[in-house]
Scaffold this motif. Structure first.
Motif, PDB file in Angstrom:
ATOM      1  N   ILE A 192     -12.992 -42.311  28.129  1.00  0.00           N
ATOM      2  CA  ILE A 192     -14.194 -41.490  28.197  1.00  0.00           C
ATOM      3  C   ILE A 192     -14.199 -40.541  26.999  1.00  0.00           C
ATOM      4  O   ILE A 192     -13.184 -39.905  26.684  1.00  0.00           O
ATOM      5  CB  ILE A 192     -14.283 -40.703  29.518  1.00  0.00           C
ATOM      6  N   HIS A 230     -13.300 -42.095  36.012  1.00  0.00           N
ATOM      7  CA  HIS A 230     -12.180 -42.368  35.115  1.00  0.00           C
ATOM      8  C   HIS A 230     -11.088 -43.136  35.853  1.00  0.00           C
ATOM      9  O   HIS A 230     -10.679 -42.753  36.942  1.00  0.00           O
ATOM     10  CB  HIS A 230     -11.606 -41.049  34.576  1.00  0.00           C
ATOM     11  N   LEU A 265      -9.027 -39.575  27.695  1.00  0.00           N
ATOM     12  CA  LEU A 265     -10.210 -38.717  27.592  1.00  0.00           C
ATOM     13  C   LEU A 265     -10.141 -37.961  26.272  1.00  0.00           C
ATOM     14  O   LEU A 265      -9.129 -37.319  25.969  1.00  0.00           O
ATOM     15  CB  LEU A 265     -10.247 -37.727  28.757  1.00  0.00           C
TER      16      LEU A 265
END
Length: 290
Positions: free
Chosen positions: A223, A243, A249
Motif C-alpha cells: 500500500i 492490508h 506500507l
C-alpha cells in the motif's frame, strides 16, 4: 494559440492551509493553474480579465480570517500574452529519480535516453501531483526499489499521476489499484496509464476516497500513500483493514516535524518501521504490518 494575459499571485502558505487557499480560488475565480514549490510558495494564475480591485479586496477580507503566520500574500505580477503552454513545456525536463528510473514528459523522450535508466515512466504533467519534481514523489519511488514487487498486489492512495503504482507494476507487481478524490488527477492518471501501455485490468483507477472505492474484501500486499499527514492519521484503520499480514506500507507527504507523530500512530496500529528516508524537510516511512 496564444492565451489571454494572466495575473499571477504568489503566497507564502503552510501545508495545512494550502488546500484552503486553493479552495477559495477555485470557488471564486476561473483559475488557470497553480504552481507550488517545496519552500512553501504557491502561485495562482488567473486571467487578467478575471481580476480587479473589488476581487483583491474580497481576497484580503478572506485572508484576514486566516492566521497571518500561515498565509501571506506576496508578489503579484502581470504576465504578457504568449503561448503559455509552449513556454511551460519547454521548461519541463526529465527527472532522474534514481539510477534505475527516469520520469519524462512525452515531448522529452530523446532527452531522457541520456540517463540510460532501466525503467522509464512517461508523465505529461498537468495539475496532478507526482511528476518526480517533488521530494515526496522521489522518496516513494526510491523506497519502492527496496521492495520485492514481483507478483504483488498494490493499492496507491492519492494516486495523482499514477507514477507510484506504475513503477511497482514495472518492477513486477501483477495488479494495482489507484484511487484519488480529485477529478483532474483521475482523468490525468487514466491518460498516463494509456501512455505507459498499462491495461485497465493491470491498473484499475477509481475516483473517490478509500471507503467508497475499495471493496471490503480487497486486500493488498503493498500500500502506497503520498498524501497529507492529516489524512494519513485519519485513515490508519481503513488502510490496515485492506492490508495483508506482512505487507509493506510506504507513507509520505510528511514533513520532518510531523514524522514522529505519524510513525507512532502507525506503530500503535501494528506496523513496524523498516526504514525512514529523507530529502530536505520531507520524510518517507517504509513500514510493515506485523
Amino acid at each position: 494559440m496564444p492565451l489571454s494575459e494572466y495575473i499571477s499571485l504568489t503566497f507564502e502558505v503552510s501545508l495545512e492551509y494550502e488546500e484552503v487557499l486553493k479552495g477559495y480560488f477555485l470557488m471564486n475565480h476561473d483559475v488557470q493553474g497553480f504552481e507550488e514549490t517545496s519552500t512553501g510558495l504557491l502561485t495562482v494564475y488567473l486571467l487578467h480579465d478575471d481580476w480587479n480591485e473589488e476581487k483583491l479586496s474580497a481576497l484580503k477580507e478572506f485572508l484576514a480570517t486566516l492566521p497571518a503566520k500561515e498565509v501571506q500574500l506576496g508578489e503579484s505580477e502581470e504576465i504578457e500574452e504568449k503561448d503559455w503552454n509552449a513556454a511551460w513545456e519547454a521548461e519541463i525536463e526529465p527527472v532522474k529519480v534514481s539510477d534505475e528510473l527516469v520520469i519524462t514528459p512525452s515531448w522529452k523522450l530523446e532527452d531522457a535516453k541520456k540517463f540510460n535508466a532501466k525503467y522509464q515512466i512517461i508523465i505529461d504533467p498537468k495539475m496532478s501531483f507526482g511528476t518526480g519534481h517533488h521530494e515526496t514523489t522521489r522518496l516513494c519511488l526510491q523506497t519502492i526499489e527496496h521492495l520485492d514487487c514481483k507478483n504483488k498486489t498494490v493499492l496507491d492512495i492519492g494516486t495523482g499521476t499514477g507514477a507510484l503504482a506504475m513503477y511497482a507494476l514495472l518492477r513486477g507487481a501483477k495488479y494495482a489499484v489507484g484511487i484519488d478524490t480529485d477529478h483532474w488527477s483521475y482523468e490525468n492518471v487514466i491518460e498516463n496509464r494509456e501512455r505507459n501501455f498499462f491495461s485497465e485490468t493491470q491498473f484499475d483507477v477509481h475516483l473517490g476516497d478509500l471507503a467508497a472505492t475499495v471493496k471490503a474484501d480487497e486486500y493488498f500486499d503493498i500500500i502506497l500513500a503520498n498524501i497529507h499527514r492529516n489524512i494519513l492519521l485519519v485513515i490508519i484503520s481503513e488502510i490496515k483493514v485492506h492490508h495483508k499480514s506482512g505487507g509493506s506500507l510506504i507513507l509520505s507527504g510528511i514533513l520532518e516535524y510531523d514524522a514522529v507523530e505519524v510513525l507512532e500512530a502507525y506503530q500503535n496500529a501494528g506496523y513496524a518501521l523498516i526504514e525512514q528516508m529523507q530529502e530536505n524537510e520531507w520524510i518517507a516511512l517504509h513500514l510493515e504490518l506485523k
